[in-house]
Design a protein around this motif. Structure first.
Motif, PDB file in Angstrom:
ATOM      1  N   GLN A 164       0.919  -1.311  -0.022  1.00 38.66           N
ATOM      2  CA  GLN A 164       0.002   0.135   0.057  1.00 38.66           C
ATOM      3  C   GLN A 164       0.858   1.198  -0.217  1.00 38.66           C
ATOM      4  O   GLN A 164       0.686   2.392  -0.637  1.00 38.66           O
ATOM      5  CB  GLN A 164      -0.860   0.077   1.260  1.00 38.66           C
ATOM      6  CG  GLN A 164      -1.915   1.129   1.218  1.00 38.66           C
ATOM      7  CD  GLN A 164      -2.498   1.375   0.123  1.00 38.66           C
ATOM      8  OE1 GLN A 164      -2.365   2.353  -0.799  1.00 38.66           O
ATOM      9  NE2 GLN A 164      -4.012   0.821   0.019  1.00 38.66           N
ATOM     10  N   LEU A 165       1.816   1.383   1.002  1.00 35.07           N
ATOM     11  CA  LEU A 165       2.529   2.732   0.934  1.00 35.07           C
ATOM     12  C   LEU A 165       3.688   2.637  -0.040  1.00 35.07           C
ATOM     13  O   LEU A 165       3.969   3.607  -0.952  1.00 35.07           O
ATOM     14  CB  LEU A 165       3.261   2.905   2.256  1.00 35.07           C
ATOM     15  CG  LEU A 165       3.967   3.872   2.478  1.00 35.07           C
ATOM     16  CD1 LEU A 165       3.340   5.402   2.408  1.00 35.07           C
ATOM     17  CD2 LEU A 165       4.614   4.011   3.771  1.00 35.07           C
ATOM     18  N   PHE A 166       4.661   1.583  -0.232  1.00 29.86           N
ATOM     19  CA  PHE A 166       5.538   1.377  -1.231  1.00 29.86           C
ATOM     20  C   PHE A 166       5.524   1.124  -2.721  1.00 29.86           C
ATOM     21  O   PHE A 166       6.092   1.157  -3.690  1.00 29.86           O
ATOM     22  CB  PHE A 166       6.622   0.559  -0.883  1.00 29.86           C
ATOM     23  CG  PHE A 166       7.166   0.735   0.741  1.00 29.86           C
ATOM     24  CD1 PHE A 166       7.244   2.038   1.254  1.00 29.86           C
ATOM     25  CD2 PHE A 166       7.569  -0.086   1.637  1.00 29.86           C
ATOM     26  CE1 PHE A 166       7.719   2.286   2.570  1.00 29.86           C
ATOM     27  CE2 PHE A 166       7.954  -0.207   2.780  1.00 29.86           C
ATOM     28  CZ  PHE A 166       7.996   1.359   3.118  1.00 29.86           C
ATOM     29  N   ASP A 167       3.997   0.582  -2.840  1.00 29.40           N
ATOM     30  CA  ASP A 167       3.594   0.366  -4.200  1.00 29.40           C
ATOM     31  C   ASP A 167       4.231  -0.992  -4.600  1.00 29.40           C
ATOM     32  O   ASP A 167       4.426  -0.942  -5.911  1.00 29.40           O
ATOM     33  CB  ASP A 167       3.557   1.377  -5.058  1.00 29.40           C
ATOM     34  CG  ASP A 167       2.850   1.306  -6.313  1.00 29.40           C
ATOM     35  OD1 ASP A 167       1.489   0.657  -6.157  1.00 29.40           O
ATOM     36  OD2 ASP A 167       3.272   1.287  -7.557  1.00 29.40           O
ATOM     37  N   VAL A 168       4.737  -1.866  -3.930  1.00 29.47           N
ATOM     38  CA  VAL A 168       5.426  -3.130  -4.451  1.00 29.47           C
ATOM     39  C   VAL A 168       4.379  -4.041  -4.794  1.00 29.47           C
ATOM     40  O   VAL A 168       3.692  -4.368  -3.757  1.00 29.47           O
ATOM     41  CB  VAL A 168       6.491  -3.658  -3.506  1.00 29.47           C
ATOM     42  CG1 VAL A 168       7.221  -4.845  -3.749  1.00 29.47           C
ATOM     43  CG2 VAL A 168       7.596  -2.563  -3.126  1.00 29.47           C
ATOM     44  N   ARG A 169       4.641  -4.833  -5.877  1.00 26.85           N
ATOM     45  CA  ARG A 169       3.788  -5.927  -6.341  1.00 26.85           C
ATOM     46  C   ARG A 169       4.645  -6.975  -6.567  1.00 26.85           C
ATOM     47  O   ARG A 169       5.664  -7.147  -6.728  1.00 26.85           O
ATOM     48  CB  ARG A 169       2.974  -5.348  -7.605  1.00 26.85           C
ATOM     49  CG  ARG A 169       2.417  -3.867  -7.374  1.00 26.85           C
ATOM     50  CD  ARG A 169       2.160  -3.200  -8.773  1.00 26.85           C
ATOM     51  NE  ARG A 169       2.153  -1.741  -8.815  1.00 26.85           N
ATOM     52  CZ  ARG A 169       1.820  -1.019  -9.587  1.00 26.85           C
ATOM     53  NH1 ARG A 169       2.260  -1.580 -10.874  1.00 26.85           N
ATOM     54  NH2 ARG A 169       1.999   0.145  -9.418  1.00 26.85           N
ATOM     55  N   ALA A 170       3.829  -8.212  -6.572  1.00 26.38           N
ATOM     56  CA  ALA A 170       4.407  -9.180  -7.011  1.00 26.38           C
ATOM     57  C   ALA A 170       5.210  -9.273  -8.490  1.00 26.38           C
ATOM     58  O   ALA A 170       4.737  -8.856  -9.058  1.00 26.38           O
ATOM     59  CB  ALA A 170       3.458 -10.542  -7.173  1.00 26.38           C
ATOM     60  N   GLY A 171       6.499  -9.690  -8.205  1.00 26.38           N
ATOM     61  CA  GLY A 171       7.557  -9.493  -9.603  1.00 26.38           C
ATOM     62  C   GLY A 171       8.086  -8.555  -9.505  1.00 26.38           C
ATOM     63  O   GLY A 171       8.972  -8.204 -10.347  1.00 26.38           O
ATOM     64  N   ASP A 172       7.742  -7.222  -8.932  1.00 24.26           N
ATOM     65  CA  ASP A 172       8.669  -6.015  -8.879  1.00 24.26           C
ATOM     66  C   ASP A 172      10.164  -6.474  -8.285  1.00 24.26           C
ATOM     67  O   ASP A 172      10.274  -7.291  -7.433  1.00 24.26           O
ATOM     68  CB  ASP A 172       8.051  -5.159  -7.939  1.00 24.26           C
ATOM     69  CG  ASP A 172       7.174  -4.229  -8.746  1.00 24.26           C
ATOM     70  OD1 ASP A 172       6.950  -4.187  -9.799  1.00 24.26           O
ATOM     71  OD2 ASP A 172       6.377  -3.311  -8.012  1.00 24.26           O
TER      72      ASP A 172
ATOM     73  N   GLY B 231       5.819 -11.867  -2.569  1.00 25.96           N
ATOM     74  CA  GLY B 231       5.913 -12.433  -4.022  1.00 25.96           C
ATOM     75  C   GLY B 231       7.024 -11.562  -4.609  1.00 25.96           C
ATOM     76  O   GLY B 231       7.152 -11.867  -5.895  1.00 25.96           O
ATOM     77  N   ALA B 232       7.575 -10.467  -4.284  1.00 23.66           N
ATOM     78  CA  ALA B 232       8.384  -9.823  -4.904  1.00 23.66           C
ATOM     79  C   ALA B 232       9.826 -10.366  -5.070  1.00 23.66           C
ATOM     80  O   ALA B 232      10.333 -11.402  -4.602  1.00 23.66           O
ATOM     81  CB  ALA B 232       8.572  -8.281  -4.531  1.00 23.66           C
ATOM     82  N   THR B 233      10.851  -9.532  -5.633  1.00 20.12           N
ATOM     83  CA  THR B 233      12.290 -10.036  -5.980  1.00 20.12           C
ATOM     84  C   THR B 233      12.766  -8.850  -5.107  1.00 20.12           C
ATOM     85  O   THR B 233      12.901  -7.668  -5.286  1.00 20.12           O
ATOM     86  CB  THR B 233      12.524 -10.012  -7.388  1.00 20.12           C
ATOM     87  OG1 THR B 233      12.042 -10.857  -8.207  1.00 20.12           O
ATOM     88  CG2 THR B 233      14.130 -10.042  -7.418  1.00 20.12           C
ATOM     89  N   VAL B 234      13.661  -9.322  -4.003  1.00 19.47           N
ATOM     90  CA  VAL B 234      14.132  -8.466  -3.144  1.00 19.47           C
ATOM     91  C   VAL B 234      15.893  -8.225  -3.565  1.00 19.47           C
ATOM     92  O   VAL B 234      16.267  -9.539  -3.530  1.00 19.47           O
ATOM     93  CB  VAL B 234      14.054  -8.459  -1.649  1.00 19.47           C
ATOM     94  CG1 VAL B 234      14.586  -9.718  -1.202  1.00 19.47           C
ATOM     95  CG2 VAL B 234      14.773  -7.421  -0.938  1.00 19.47           C
ATOM     96  N   LEU B 235      16.225  -6.894  -3.899  1.00 23.26           N
ATOM     97  CA  LEU B 235      17.775  -6.972  -4.275  1.00 23.26           C
ATOM     98  C   LEU B 235      18.477  -6.501  -2.896  1.00 23.26           C
ATOM     99  O   LEU B 235      17.820  -5.529  -2.486  1.00 23.26           O
ATOM    100  CB  LEU B 235      17.765  -5.887  -5.578  1.00 23.26           C
ATOM    101  CG  LEU B 235      19.097  -5.807  -5.943  1.00 23.26           C
ATOM    102  CD1 LEU B 235      19.005  -5.598  -7.573  1.00 23.26           C
ATOM    103  CD2 LEU B 235      20.120  -4.990  -5.312  1.00 23.26           C
ATOM    104  N   PHE B 236      19.569  -6.917  -2.393  1.00 24.79           N
ATOM    105  CA  PHE B 236      20.285  -6.584  -1.296  1.00 24.79           C
ATOM    106  C   PHE B 236      21.969  -6.501  -1.684  1.00 24.79           C
ATOM    107  O   PHE B 236      22.169  -7.443  -2.291  1.00 24.79           O
ATOM    108  CB  PHE B 236      19.850  -6.924   0.006  1.00 24.79           C
ATOM    109  CG  PHE B 236      19.847  -8.554   0.118  1.00 24.79           C
ATOM    110  CD1 PHE B 236      20.727  -9.005   0.910  1.00 24.79           C
ATOM    111  CD2 PHE B 236      19.069  -9.496  -0.615  1.00 24.79           C
ATOM    112  CE1 PHE B 236      20.933 -10.586   1.186  1.00 24.79           C
ATOM    113  CE2 PHE B 236      19.138 -10.738  -0.333  1.00 24.79           C
ATOM    114  CZ  PHE B 236      20.122 -11.200   0.388  1.00 24.79           C
TER     115      PHE B 236
END
Length: 629
Positions: free
Chosen positions: A283-291, A316-321
């Motif tokens: 809701q706040l960061f607008d992150v969606r599945a696959g982002d 279900g997002a892709t997290v990059l760190f």
């Protein structure tokens, strides 16, 4: 939005609005009508072994959320993706300081976590046991966290920049039976010997039964602690399914600093924390599945727990760190990363923005940042200059044609997820963090809990619990009760704030003596204890002063023991500084050490740090009637 309703001349360009999803006002209205129904509706988006039917059970200061529900957070973060079409989707993209990349799909991550959990089980780790994780920012650290969660064990991650004393204290307080560490971490091309620190920390701790060691470079010839277990050996015992636990079962204990400056172990749970942290990611960061979601924090802090590990995976997002400093090995590495992986949402700290602001826009030349949709900042105050610079140079400008929006938001380790923020659809008001988010009843009040008028400084409180909030402080129920009972209005955040006529809130700073260095909350008592443990220091007081890059820099005032006065010009300050670095880590090292002959104190002996701060900033120290004569 008409000009009359704009709290600032800045607005959200239509070019950005077209890229966003959802309407926060609908959720805010729904949560206001029926908070329990709203959060139960959000909870239905997750995997439960027993679906909850109750929302909040509240007997101040004690709360429960979804108390009749049963789950394990890894069911939502791993299993449901690994058994579906997301199995081949990248779950983690990890980069080293040298830009070496490792991509781990949901299917791969699920298997590795199951195998690590099975290995921990052979070491006797079961539901409720505490495991301390002292790991660099690598996939292995994430796997260790998820493996503990899968068994219902309670992990406590200690930031790998902290020293022997800080690690030992946290292991002891948590009552950990197992510690997981690595041989080394990397920082600006240098190796940090984590195993040596961990070994020394547990040397006299008989309660620690196993020290699990991940050897990433395998070149150190050293004597191992007899309790050492190879990381690789964990993966030879089959696979472990998720252990169903009550929604209120502890997930982790994370140490932070309270109003006294002493570390406190904040307890978060499987159910409510999962729901709240993941809800705000969408809701706040607008992150969606696959982002592709790039979070620049560390797993040693709350942002890393919520927004490197649990919420992005549950979504279900892709997290990059990335392990290492944002400007190493060169100032362009950060933006090469954004371009190369097509990052959609970036979560970073104002410290990082100020760093790039200092380096200048030439660092950005030649890099396509148009994949960015939202740039979210938290950790310390986002000053208006840094906001405007980022919106202009990173987000595409302040007018129509911009491709992204820079948003501010506020929360704490104790809260688990954002509480206040400027939603991407809302006009920004630089210097104000934003409005209360959906399901949040926040206010600015006086010490009697009475609501203050707009424009009047007061205490920031939450009148009602949210699902992501802490459930307690490990071993200190009195301290937990205090944050809910000290102010009649509700949960006392410890921050001073002011509200404007549009409902936007500005955070003015801590009401206590906690330091905020580069987004990391550091207890003043921790630093002072480390200073006084140096053989030359008799007494110490530390303050934070504004720093253009780090937000705050630590200034230490020390009174020397008799006989050390003549050593001041012979490297004594460097010796004291190095001592603090060893005890607490680089982040807590004072930027300046001032040798004084006396400290301002009340008649009861309490050090008046506000007087030191006022002196350092050239300000009026205010009322001095209680000052010792």
């Amino acid at each position: 939005m008409t000009d009359a309703h704009r709290p600032d001349r800045w607005f959200v360009p239509e070019s950005v609005l077209r890229r966003l999803k959802g309407d926060p006002e609908e959720d805010i209205a729904a949560a206001r009508r029926d908070p329990d129904a709203f959060w139960l509706a959000q909870a239905r988006a997750f995997e439960w072994t027993k679906t909850p039917t109750t929302g909040l059970t509240w007997n101040r200061p004690h709360m429960q959320w979804f108390a009749d529900g049963e789950t394990n957070i890894t069911l939502s973060a791993l299993d449901r993706h690994a058994r579906g079409e997301a199995r081949t989707r990248a779950a983690l993209i990890w980069l080293s300081e040298t830009e070496e990349a490792q991509v781990i799909t949901y299917g791969m991550l699920h298997e590795r976590v199951e195998r690590a959990a099975a290995g921990l089980r052979t070491l006797g780790v079961t539901a409720g046991d505490r495991v301390v994780i002292y790991m660099p920012l690598t996939p292995e650290g994430v796997i260790a966290m998820l493996a503990c969660a899968r068994l219902g064990a309670v992990h406590s991650v200690v930031y790998a920049g902290l020293g022997v004393g800080a690690l030992r204290d946290r292991i002891t307080d948590a009552g950990a039976r197992v510690v997981i560490t690595a041989d080394v971490g990397y920082r600006r091309g240098k190796l940090v010997d984590l195993y040596a620190i961990a070994s020394e920390a547990i040397a006299e701790l008989g309660g620690v039964e196993h020290l699990v060691l991940w050897e990433r470079i395998k070149t150190y010839q050293r004597e191992h602690d007899a309790r050492t277990v190879p990381w690789e050996s964990l993966f030879t015992h089959g696979r472990a399914g998720a252990v169903p636990v009550n929604a209120e079962h502890p997930l982790y204990v994370l140490y932070t600093s309270g109003s006294t400056g002493k570390p406190k172990g904040v307890i978060h749970t499987h159910g409510g924390y999962m729901v709240a942290s993941t809800y705000h990611l969408g809701q706040l960061f607008d992150v969606r599945a696959g982002d592709v979601f790039f979070c620049t924090s560390d797993i040693g802090w709350i942002v890393g727990h919520s927004y490197i590990v649990y919420a992005p995976l549950a979504a279900g997002a892709t997290v990059l760190f990335r392990e290492g400093a944002p400007d190493f090995p060169d100032p362009g590495v950060f933006w090469r990363t954004v371009e190369r992986y097509g990052v959609n949402v970036l979560f970073t700290a104002p410290t990082a923005l100020r760093l790039f602001m200092k380096l200048g826009p030439d660092v950005l030349k030649g890099h396509d940042l148009s994949s960015l949709r939202v740039i979210a900042c938290a950790g310390e105050a986002l000053n208006p200059e840094a906001w405007r610079w980022a919106q202009q140079h990173l987000a595409g400008g302040l007018e129509e044609g911009a491709h992204a929006v820079v948003i501010d938001h506020w929360w704490q380790t104790e809260l688990g997820a954002p509480i206040l923020g400027t939603h991407p659809r809302w006009p920004a008001r630089p210097g104000f963090v934003g409005r209360p988010l959906a399901g949040v009843d926040a206010d600015v009040v006086d010490e009697q809990g009475q609501r203050l008028p707009d424009g009047v400084q007061g205490h920031l409180v939450l009148r009602r619990p949210t699902p992501g909030m802490m459930r307690g402080i490990h071993g200190n129920p009195e301290k937990y009760a205090q944050v809910w009972t000290e102010n009649p209005a509700g949960y006392l955040s410890g921050d001073l704030a002011v509200r404007d006529e549009h409902g936007y809130i500005s955070i003015l700073g801590r009401a206590d003596d906690v330091l905020n260095v580069a987004g990391h909350r550091i207890g003043s008592a921790d630093v002072e204890d480390a200073l006084v443990s140096h053989p030359a220091v008799a007494e110490a007081a530390v303050i934070g002063i504004p720093d253009d890059l780090k937000g705050e820099s630590i200034v230490a005032h020390v009174i020397l023991r008799q006989g050390f006065e003549d050593q001041v010009g012979r490297g004594l300050r460097a010796s004291i500084s190095e001592h603090v670095r060893r005890e607490l880590g680089p982040i807590a090292t004072p930027g300046e050490i001032r040798v004084v002959t006396a400290l301002p104190k009340t008649r009861s002996g309490k050090i008046m740090r506000r007087v030191l701060r006022a002196q350092a900033l050239g300000q009026d120290p205010g009322d001095l009637t209680t000052l010792e004569g």
